[in-house]
Design a protein around this motif. Structure first.
Motif, PDB file in Angstrom:
ATOM      1  N   ARG A 148      -8.841  -2.919  -2.147  1.00 14.59           N
ATOM      2  CA  ARG A 148      -8.973  -3.155  -3.589  1.00 14.59           C
ATOM      3  C   ARG A 148      -9.227  -1.837  -4.314  1.00 14.59           C
ATOM      4  NH1 ARG A 148     -13.347  -5.454  -7.368  1.00 14.59           N
ATOM      5  NH2 ARG A 148     -12.086  -6.464  -8.970  1.00 14.59           N
ATOM      6  N   TRP A 149     -10.083  -1.018  -3.751  1.00 15.79           N
ATOM      7  CA  TRP A 149     -10.389   0.283  -4.339  1.00 15.79           C
ATOM      8  C   TRP A 149      -9.141   1.166  -4.368  1.00 15.79           C
ATOM      9  CZ3 TRP A 149     -10.454   5.264  -2.198  1.00 15.79           C
ATOM     10  CH2 TRP A 149     -11.080   6.242  -2.977  1.00 15.79           C
ATOM     11  N   LEU A 150      -8.402   1.198  -3.256  1.00 15.63           N
ATOM     12  CA  LEU A 150      -7.177   2.002  -3.187  1.00 15.63           C
ATOM     13  C   LEU A 150      -6.138   1.533  -4.201  1.00 15.63           C
ATOM     14  CD1 LEU A 150      -6.746   2.320   0.691  1.00 15.63           C
ATOM     15  CD2 LEU A 150      -7.124   4.215  -0.912  1.00 15.63           C
ATOM     16  N   ILE A 151      -5.897   0.242  -4.245  1.00 12.53           N
ATOM     17  CA  ILE A 151      -4.895  -0.315  -5.153  1.00 12.53           C
ATOM     18  C   ILE A 151      -5.287  -0.027  -6.602  1.00 12.53           C
ATOM     19  CG2 ILE A 151      -3.869  -2.469  -6.001  1.00 12.53           C
ATOM     20  CD1 ILE A 151      -4.160  -3.481  -3.029  1.00 12.53           C
ATOM     21  N   GLY A 152      -6.561  -0.112  -6.897  1.00 14.53           N
ATOM     22  CA  GLY A 152      -7.039   0.157  -8.246  1.00 14.53           C
ATOM     23  C   GLY A 152      -6.799   1.585  -8.689  1.00 14.53           C
ATOM     24  N   ARG A 153      -6.560   2.461  -7.753  1.00 15.08           N
ATOM     25  CA  ARG A 153      -6.278   3.861  -8.058  1.00 15.08           C
ATOM     26  C   ARG A 153      -4.803   4.203  -7.866  1.00 15.08           C
ATOM     27  NH1 ARG A 153     -10.828   2.469  -7.557  1.00 15.08           N
ATOM     28  NH2 ARG A 153     -12.661   3.516  -8.351  1.00 15.08           N
ATOM     29  N   GLY A 154      -3.964   3.154  -7.706  1.00 13.03           N
ATOM     30  CA  GLY A 154      -2.532   3.388  -7.541  1.00 13.03           C
ATOM     31  C   GLY A 154      -2.164   3.894  -6.166  1.00 13.03           C
ATOM     32  N   LYS A 155      -3.042   3.678  -5.195  1.00  6.69           N
ATOM     33  CA  LYS A 155      -2.810   4.173  -3.833  1.00  6.69           C
ATOM     34  C   LYS A 155      -2.747   2.981  -2.874  1.00  6.69           C
ATOM     35  CE  LYS A 155      -4.923   8.602  -4.834  1.00  6.69           C
ATOM     36  NZ  LYS A 155      -3.723   9.067  -5.467  1.00  6.69           N
ATOM     37  N   GLY A 156      -2.690   3.258  -1.579  1.00  8.69           N
ATOM     38  CA  GLY A 156      -2.645   2.182  -0.592  1.00  8.69           C
ATOM     39  C   GLY A 156      -1.415   1.325  -0.810  1.00  8.69           C
ATOM     40  N   HIS A 157      -1.597   0.029  -0.811  1.00  6.95           N
ATOM     41  CA  HIS A 157      -0.450  -0.877  -0.937  1.00  6.95           C
ATOM     42  C   HIS A 157       0.138  -0.897  -2.334  1.00  6.95           C
ATOM     43  CE1 HIS A 157       0.527  -2.952   2.824  1.00  6.95           C
ATOM     44  NE2 HIS A 157      -0.569  -2.339   3.197  1.00  6.95           N
ATOM     45  N   ALA A 158      -0.529  -0.301  -3.310  1.00  6.92           N
ATOM     46  CA  ALA A 158       0.082  -0.143  -4.631  1.00  6.92           C
ATOM     47  C   ALA A 158       1.351   0.688  -4.512  1.00  6.92           C
ATOM     48  CB  ALA A 158      -0.898   0.509  -5.600  1.00  6.92           C
ATOM     49  N   VAL A 159       1.372   1.626  -3.579  1.00  5.53           N
ATOM     50  CA  VAL A 159       2.549   2.465  -3.352  1.00  5.53           C
ATOM     51  C   VAL A 159       3.702   1.604  -2.844  1.00  5.53           C
ATOM     52  CG1 VAL A 159       3.471   4.417  -2.030  1.00  5.53           C
ATOM     53  CG2 VAL A 159       1.122   4.491  -2.886  1.00  5.53           C
ATOM     54  N   VAL A 160       3.421   0.683  -1.946  1.00  2.00           N
ATOM     55  CA  VAL A 160       4.450  -0.182  -1.374  1.00  2.00           C
ATOM     56  C   VAL A 160       5.012  -1.131  -2.426  1.00  2.00           C
ATOM     57  CG1 VAL A 160       4.888  -2.021   0.307  1.00  2.00           C
ATOM     58  CG2 VAL A 160       3.495  -0.057   0.946  1.00  2.00           C
ATOM     59  N   HIS A 161       4.158  -1.622  -3.307  1.00  2.00           N
ATOM     60  CA  HIS A 161       4.601  -2.624  -4.284  1.00  2.00           C
ATOM     61  C   HIS A 161       5.625  -2.074  -5.271  1.00  2.00           C
ATOM     62  CE1 HIS A 161       2.218  -5.962  -2.933  1.00  2.00           C
ATOM     63  NE2 HIS A 161       1.243  -5.116  -2.693  1.00  2.00           N
ATOM     64  N   GLN A 162       5.765  -0.767  -5.368  1.00  9.65           N
ATOM     65  CA  GLN A 162       6.834  -0.184  -6.199  1.00  9.65           C
ATOM     66  C   GLN A 162       8.205  -0.628  -5.698  1.00  9.65           C
ATOM     67  OE1 GLN A 162       6.556   4.102  -7.039  1.00  9.65           O
ATOM     68  NE2 GLN A 162       4.694   4.037  -5.814  1.00  9.65           N
ATOM     69  N   TYR A 163       8.301  -0.921  -4.394  1.00  6.14           N
ATOM     70  CA  TYR A 163       9.589  -1.200  -3.784  1.00  6.14           C
ATOM     71  C   TYR A 163       9.857  -2.691  -3.599  1.00  6.14           C
ATOM     72  CZ  TYR A 163       9.046   3.725  -2.977  1.00  6.14           C
ATOM     73  OH  TYR A 163       8.850   5.067  -3.161  1.00  6.14           O
ATOM     74  N   HIS A 164       8.974  -3.526  -4.098  1.00  6.80           N
ATOM     75  CA  HIS A 164       9.152  -4.963  -3.923  1.00  6.80           C
ATOM     76  C   HIS A 164       9.984  -5.588  -5.047  1.00  6.80           C
ATOM     77  CE1 HIS A 164       6.204  -6.097  -0.645  1.00  6.80           C
ATOM     78  NE2 HIS A 164       6.154  -4.797  -0.714  1.00  6.80           N
ATOM     79  N   HIS A 165      10.500  -4.773  -5.955  1.00  2.00           N
ATOM     80  CA  HIS A 165      11.234  -5.321  -7.084  1.00  2.00           C
ATOM     81  C   HIS A 165      12.709  -5.391  -6.764  1.00  2.00           C
ATOM     82  CE1 HIS A 165       7.431  -4.937  -8.775  1.00  2.00           C
ATOM     83  NE2 HIS A 165       7.584  -3.896  -9.547  1.00  2.00           N
TER      84      HIS A 165
END
Length: 165
Positions: A148-165
């Motif tokens: 949650r902390w990583l995603i909130g900073r645009g890191k971790g799995h937030a990076v992967v979610h860029q490609y789910h579109h």
């Protein structure tokens, strides 16, 4: 290597980046993804180590290596299916999964070391599977806030979610 334009694009896809309003749902999904890869690797490593009669240390090392391998592989599979080149996908997987898998592995192996008899249990023992289930549950609980902390900073799995579109 990421540039400021890439960071801006990532934040545009993740308006909650910054931390305050990141939902627990995304963190839970990211952690379940991590747990899946870790569990496959851990179980396979323990089965192989036990079947070969290895001691605790080499079995644990194999299980950890395989946990990272399968954790990264799940992300690589998803990202390359989205059309990202393998070399770029490797960078995405490393950025998305490294901290999550590391925390998960530290916690679940720590729990296994603390459960009396767990490291000596055989695959046919209920203690082996019970201790492993407990270790994964504790690791999930500890790793979810990290994700949650990583995603909130645009890191971790937030990076992967860029490609789910």
């Amino acid at each position: 290597m990421r540039h400021e334009a890439d960071d801006a694009q990532a934040h545009a896809h993740h308006p909650t980046a910054g931390g305050a309003s990141v939902g627990w749902g995304m963190a839970v999904r990211a952690t379940l993804h991590c747990l899946t890869g870790c569990a496959i690797g851990e179980v396979l490593g323990m089965v192989i180590g036990t079947a070969l009669g290895w001691g605790n240390a080499p079995t644990m090392v194999l299980a950890i290596v395989l946990a990272f391998f399968f954790g990264y592989s799940l992300t690589l599979y998803a990202v390359t299916r989205a059309g990202v080149a393998l070399s770029a996908a490797i960078g995405v997987a490393l950025a998305a999964d490294t901290l999550s898998i590391t925390v998960m592995e530290l916690v679940d192996n720590g729990v296994l070391l603390l459960v009396p008899g767990a490291m000596e249990a055989h695959l046919s023992d209920g203690l082996f599977w019970g201790a492993l289930a407990l270790a994964f549950a504790v690791a999930f609980l500890v790793t979810t806030p990290v994700n949650r902390w990583l995603i909130g900073r645009g890191k971790g799995h937030a990076v992967v979610h860029q490609y789910h579109h």
